[in-house]
Scaffold this active site. Structure first.
Site, PDB file in Angstrom:
ATOM      1  N   GLU A 191       1.986  -2.020   3.594  1.00 48.78           N
ATOM      2  CA  GLU A 191       1.809  -2.050   2.128  1.00 48.78           C
ATOM      3  C   GLU A 191       1.905  -3.513   1.722  1.00 48.78           C
ATOM      4  OE1 GLU A 191       3.733   0.334  -1.585  1.00 48.78           O
ATOM      5  OE2 GLU A 191       5.047  -0.989  -0.479  1.00 48.78           O
TER       6      GLU A 191
ATOM      7  N   GLU B 207      12.650   5.420  -1.865  1.00 46.16           N
ATOM      8  CA  GLU B 207      12.462   4.067  -1.358  1.00 46.16           C
ATOM      9  C   GLU B 207      13.403   3.097  -2.080  1.00 46.16           C
ATOM     10  OE1 GLU B 207       8.662   2.255  -2.325  1.00 46.16           O
ATOM     11  OE2 GLU B 207       8.757   1.089  -0.481  1.00 46.16           O
TER      12      GLU B 207
HETATM   13  C1  LER Z   1       6.096   0.905  -3.317  1.00 43.11           C
HETATM   14  O1  LER Z   1       6.113   1.470  -2.049  1.00 43.11           O
HETATM   15  C2  LER Z   1       6.891  -0.322  -3.380  1.00 43.11           C
HETATM   16  O2  LER Z   1       7.247  -0.875  -2.374  1.00 43.11           O
HETATM   17  C3  LER Z   1       7.268  -0.881  -4.674  1.00 43.11           C
HETATM   18  O3  LER Z   1       7.353  -2.261  -4.625  1.00 43.11           O
HETATM   19  C4  LER Z   1       6.409  -0.467  -5.805  1.00 43.11           C
HETATM   20  O4  LER Z   1       6.362   0.886  -5.945  1.00 43.11           O
HETATM   21 MN    MN Z   2       6.962   0.089  -0.400  1.00 37.91          MN
END
Ligand code: LER
Ligand code: MN
Length: 270
Positions: free
Chosen positions: A246, A152
């Site tokens: 999220e 990510e």
């Molecule tokens: C997690 O998916 C994320 O977006 C980060 O900001 C912290 O792990």
């Molecule tokens: Mn994230």
């Protein structure tokens, strides 16, 4: 495209996921709202009652698209780029247990903050080499369990390793494993990509998973990100994976989940 909501299975300092001991009731409400899944942010897989979690999710016909690992760094400071080899190994061992958990749920494993940061007195090249070495091991362990792994890109205020899509694609290429791809988070992309739609298009052939949050990390609709365009871009790319919200649990978790669904349902045709 299926929609899920990220929840933490243990209390956490990471702000953009909610922990609520009332797991069963929350899962029931998420299912009632129309969610297809629950993404689990997990610090310590061995502390989970997997059978009970599965029972609750099966009851409400919800899937687990992904397992997050960031709390291992946030709560325990374990990472793939710590100068202490023992810490790097502990991080790897822990992620192996996330891989086992992901195998149970047919989920993918997220490599976010657990990659760490360039530590004081460590050369960037060295930190990056440790990251590549660890990721090759993660990719191999995951492949043996038929699990996919996502890197990510995370914004510059949270880490200095892999901040944007081009960085993530370079790392994916260096790892050189087919089971490793990219997780695109609209919150980080709003800070780091020239345009969110451009970032998505650039990583389209390696895009395995998507996180959504508005520009302020509240629920979609609370900021200035154009989710109609995000979804139109994903459709144009023929993205068939999951979208996980999220987001900050504000004004509180279930209200945020309701508002997310309200904004996303028409775009997703739910
Ligand atoms: C997690 O998916 C994320 O977006 C980060 O900001 C912290 O792990
Ligand atoms: Mn994230």
């Amino acid at each position: 495209m299926k929609l899920s909501f990220v929840i933490s299975t243990q209390p956490t300092q990471f702000q953009a996921v909610a922990f609520d001991p009332n797991f069963d009731a929350n899962v029931a409400r998420l299912a009632q709202l129309g969610y297809d899944g629950v993404e689990l942010a997990v610090r310590e897989p061995s502390k989970l009652d997997v059978v009970a979690i599965k029972r609750t999710l099966d009851k409400h016909k919800l899937q687990v698209p992904a397992i997050g690992t960031g709390q291992v760094f946030v709560e325990e400071h374990l990472s793939f780029t710590d100068p202490d080899v023992a810490i790097r190994e502990q991080a790897l061992t822990r992620v192996q247990s996330h891989i086992e958990l992901a195998h149970e749920f047919n989920a993918l494993v997220i490599i976010g903050l657990i990659r760490g940061k360039v530590q004081p007195n460590v050369a960037r090249e060295q930190a990056y080499a440790w990251l590549v070495e660890s990721m090759k091991k993660v990719a191999r362990a995951a492949s043996a369990r038929d699990v996919r792994v996502v890197i990510e890109p995370i914004n510059r205020y949270e880490t200095d390793l892999v901040n944007n899509v081009p960085d993530a694609l370079t790392l994916v290429e260096e790892i050189g494993a087919r089971n490793v791809g990219v997780l695109f988070d609209t919150f980080h992309a709003n800070i780091e990509e020239p345009r969110i739609e451009t970032g998505l298009m650039v990583c389209r052939s390696h895009l395995f998973h998507v996180h959504i949050a508005d520009s302020n990390r509240w629920y979609p609709g609370a900021g200035h990100t154009d989710f109609g365009r995000v979804i139109a871009t994903l459709r144009a790319m023929k993205y068939g994976g999951w979208i996980s919200a999220e987001i900050l649990p504000k004004p509180e978790m279930l209200r945020a989940a309701e508002q997310t669904m309200r904004t996303m349902k028409d775009f997703l045709g739910k």
